[in-house]
Design an enzyme around this catalytic site. Sequence first.
Site, PDB file in Angstrom:
ATOM      1  N   LYS A  75      23.552 -69.137   2.096  1.00 49.40           N
ATOM      2  CA  LYS A  75      22.640 -68.717   3.173  1.00 49.40           C
ATOM      3  C   LYS A  75      23.374 -67.941   4.267  1.00 49.40           C
ATOM      4  O   LYS A  75      22.917 -66.883   4.693  1.00 49.40           O
ATOM      5  CB  LYS A  75      21.972 -69.947   3.799  1.00 49.40           C
ATOM      6  N   THR A  77      26.274 -66.425   4.155  1.00 50.30           N
ATOM      7  CA  THR A  77      26.776 -65.160   3.605  1.00 50.30           C
ATOM      8  C   THR A  77      25.649 -64.131   3.533  1.00 50.30           C
ATOM      9  O   THR A  77      25.832 -62.949   3.857  1.00 50.30           O
ATOM     10  CB  THR A  77      27.380 -65.403   2.202  1.00 50.30           C
ATOM     11  N   ARG A  98      24.499 -70.848  13.278  1.00 48.50           N
ATOM     12  CA  ARG A  98      24.900 -72.124  13.877  1.00 48.50           C
ATOM     13  C   ARG A  98      26.425 -72.201  13.969  1.00 48.50           C
ATOM     14  O   ARG A  98      27.137 -71.553  13.218  1.00 48.50           O
ATOM     15  CB  ARG A  98      24.383 -73.290  13.031  1.00 48.50           C
ATOM     16  N   LYS A 109      32.942 -79.537   2.631  1.00 52.40           N
ATOM     17  CA  LYS A 109      32.157 -78.307   2.662  1.00 52.40           C
ATOM     18  C   LYS A 109      32.944 -77.097   3.163  1.00 52.40           C
ATOM     19  O   LYS A 109      32.692 -75.971   2.764  1.00 52.40           O
ATOM     20  CB  LYS A 109      30.919 -78.533   3.540  1.00 52.40           C
ATOM     21  N   ALA A 277      20.583 -80.344   9.491  1.00 48.85           N
ATOM     22  CA  ALA A 277      19.203 -80.042   9.096  1.00 48.85           C
ATOM     23  C   ALA A 277      18.555 -81.200   8.355  1.00 48.85           C
ATOM     24  O   ALA A 277      17.342 -81.202   8.159  1.00 48.85           O
ATOM     25  CB  ALA A 277      19.171 -78.801   8.225  1.00 48.85           C
ATOM     26  N   PHE A 305      20.065 -76.005   4.973  1.00 49.53           N
ATOM     27  CA  PHE A 305      19.597 -76.523   3.679  1.00 49.53           C
ATOM     28  C   PHE A 305      18.412 -75.713   3.137  1.00 49.53           C
ATOM     29  O   PHE A 305      18.284 -74.529   3.409  1.00 49.53           O
ATOM     30  CB  PHE A 305      19.307 -78.019   3.766  1.00 49.53           C
ATOM     31  N   PHE A 385      26.546 -63.877  -8.613  1.00 51.17           N
ATOM     32  CA  PHE A 385      27.863 -64.430  -8.949  1.00 51.17           C
ATOM     33  C   PHE A 385      28.430 -63.685 -10.162  1.00 51.17           C
ATOM     34  O   PHE A 385      27.684 -63.120 -10.969  1.00 51.17           O
ATOM     35  CB  PHE A 385      27.757 -65.925  -9.265  1.00 51.17           C
ATOM     36  N   TRP A 413      28.745 -60.671  -0.763  1.00 52.30           N
ATOM     37  CA  TRP A 413      29.995 -61.431  -0.799  1.00 52.30           C
ATOM     38  C   TRP A 413      31.152 -60.542  -1.267  1.00 52.30           C
ATOM     39  O   TRP A 413      32.221 -60.526  -0.669  1.00 52.30           O
ATOM     40  CB  TRP A 413      29.854 -62.644  -1.730  1.00 52.30           C
TER      41      TRP A 413
END
Length: 560
Positions: A75, A77, A98, A109, A277, A305, A385, A413
Amino acid sequence: MEVKVPSDIEIAQQAKMKPIADLAMEWGIEDEELEMYGKYKAKISLDILNRLKEKEDGKLVLVTAISPTPAGEGKSTTTVGLGQALNKIGKKAVIALREPSLGPVFGVKGGAAGGGYAQVVPMEDINLHFTGDMHAITTANNLLSAAIDNHINHGNQLNIDARQIVWKRVLDMNDRALRDVVVGLGGKANGFVRQDGFMITVASEVMAVLCLSTSLMDMKERFGRMVVAYTYEGKPVTAKDLGVHGAMTMLMKDAIKPNLVQTLENTPALVHGGPFANIAHGCNSILATRLGLKLGEYLITEAGFGADLGAEKFLNIKCRYGGLKPAAVVVVATIRALKMHGGVKKTDLASENLQALDKGFANLAKQVENIRKFGLPVMVAVNKFVSDTEAEIELLIKKCKEYGVDVALNECWGRGGEGGVDMAHTLVNLIEREESSYKPLYDMEASIPEKVNTIVREIYGGNGAVFSPKAQKEIKKLEELGLDKLPICMAKTQYSLSDNPELLGAPSGFDITVKEVRVSAGAGFIVCLTGDIMTMPGLPKVPAANNIDIDENGKITGLF
C-alpha cells in the site's frame, strides 16, 4: 531479463534529495510557516491553513488493499509511486502517509516508508525517531498515567476505583513482558499497589486524538474528554477531572504540526500520525490531509490493512470528523497475495497457479464492493512482482474487467513514478468519468448494536454480531452515560474479513463475536473488540533489530 533492484536502504542512501526549504518554496509554503528539523525534514505551522482556507481543495484519493497476507501487498509503495506518477504526467500531487512505529521497525514488519524506487526519504530518519512525535505522544500518555496514580496516592478526592482504571502506560517498542504488570510495589512511599499494563505507543488514544484533531484547542478539548477510570459509583473520570489535559496539550504543541519530507522523485510527502488500523482507525492526521488538499491538485493517502479495516474507518470516522469527501479509491492487490487467499502456501507462491488466483479473486471483489457501498469510484492497482507470470497477469486483468472495475499494473517498486504512469492515467480518467457520491455507511445516532451489525453485514459479509454478556453490560453503561452516539472502531484481525484469521478469501455465513466494548471519548469513537487483538506486540525469535547496524561513518545498514 529482470534488473536487480538494490535494497530499500541502499536506494534511499543514494537519493538526490532537495533541501526541504527549496521544495517547500516550490509548493507555496512560506518561509515563516516552515520549522526546520535539519536539512531534509521540517514541520509546517498550522497558520498555513488559515492563509490557504479560501483556496480550492484538490482531489482526495485513498489507497487501500485486499486483506493482508504474509506475501505482501504494498500500500505505501503504491501511494508513493502513484504520487510520483501523477507528477510525471503533469498533475500536481502530494502524498500523505502515517509515521512508522519503532516497534515494527525492530520487530518483523520493518519500516513504513514505501519500498524500492517508491520511497519517502530520508528513510532512516523517518523510521528512527523522525521529528519526535512518537516521543511526545508517549510522554503525554504517561503523564496522564502518572497523574492517575499520584491522585490516588494523595487522597483520591475523585473516588477512583483502582480496579476500574482503563488507562494504560505506553512505550514505542515491542515488549511482551510489559503487557501485564504490577505497579506501586515497595511500600507506602511508592503509592498503591495495582495491576497495570503497557501498550505500544501507536495504540494510545493520544495518537488517535492527534490524528482526528482539527486544531490545537480541539486537541486540548479531546484530551480533556478522555475517560481514564471509573469511580466506585461507576461514573467516568476524565483527564480534565485530573487537571492535566492542558499540560498534555503543551507536550503535543509541536507534534500536532504536519511533517514535510519528500519522495525519491521529490514529490512532497506529509508524514504525520500513525494509529494502528486493527485497534484504532489506521489513518494519518486530518490536519496533514487537509494541508495536502490545499497544496496539490491531488492528495494521495493511505489507510492501514485491508479495505474492511482502514478504509472503512477512514470513510466512517476520519471523513466525518475532517469534513472530507474522497474523489476515488485505489484497491491494491498482488497476484501472490490473491493466490494465498486461494489456498496456496507462502512457500509455493513462485509457481504459476491460475486456479488459486481465480479463487482468491473473491477477496478483491469483496473489497471493491465494499468501497462502492460508500458511493465512491474505485480502481484496482496490481502491484507487480517478478514471479508473476503473463498468464496470471492476463487472468487477473480479465477478471477485473469482467467485474466492471478499472485496473492498471503498478510497477513503481522497480521503476519509480515511470512504473505507475498507466495507473495514474487510469485514476485521472476514472475521476473525470465518475463523480463521487460519498456517504458514510451508518448514522451515528443508531444504537451501538445497529452500527456494528451494519459493518458486519455490509463490509465483512457476515450474518451479524454476537455480543458477550460483558459487552452487553458495557453497551448499557455507555448508553446510560450518553456516550453511545459515536462512530464504531472495530478491533478485528486484519488477515480475514471475519474475526477468525484462518478464514481467507471471502468467507460467508459467519458471526462476529464482540467480546468487549470501550469508549475512546477523546478520539470520538467506540472500540468494539473481537478476537484477540494485541496492543503490545512481542519480538520474534530473530528480530529485525539483530540485522541493523551502524559503522564509524554513521552509515546505517539492515534497515528496511
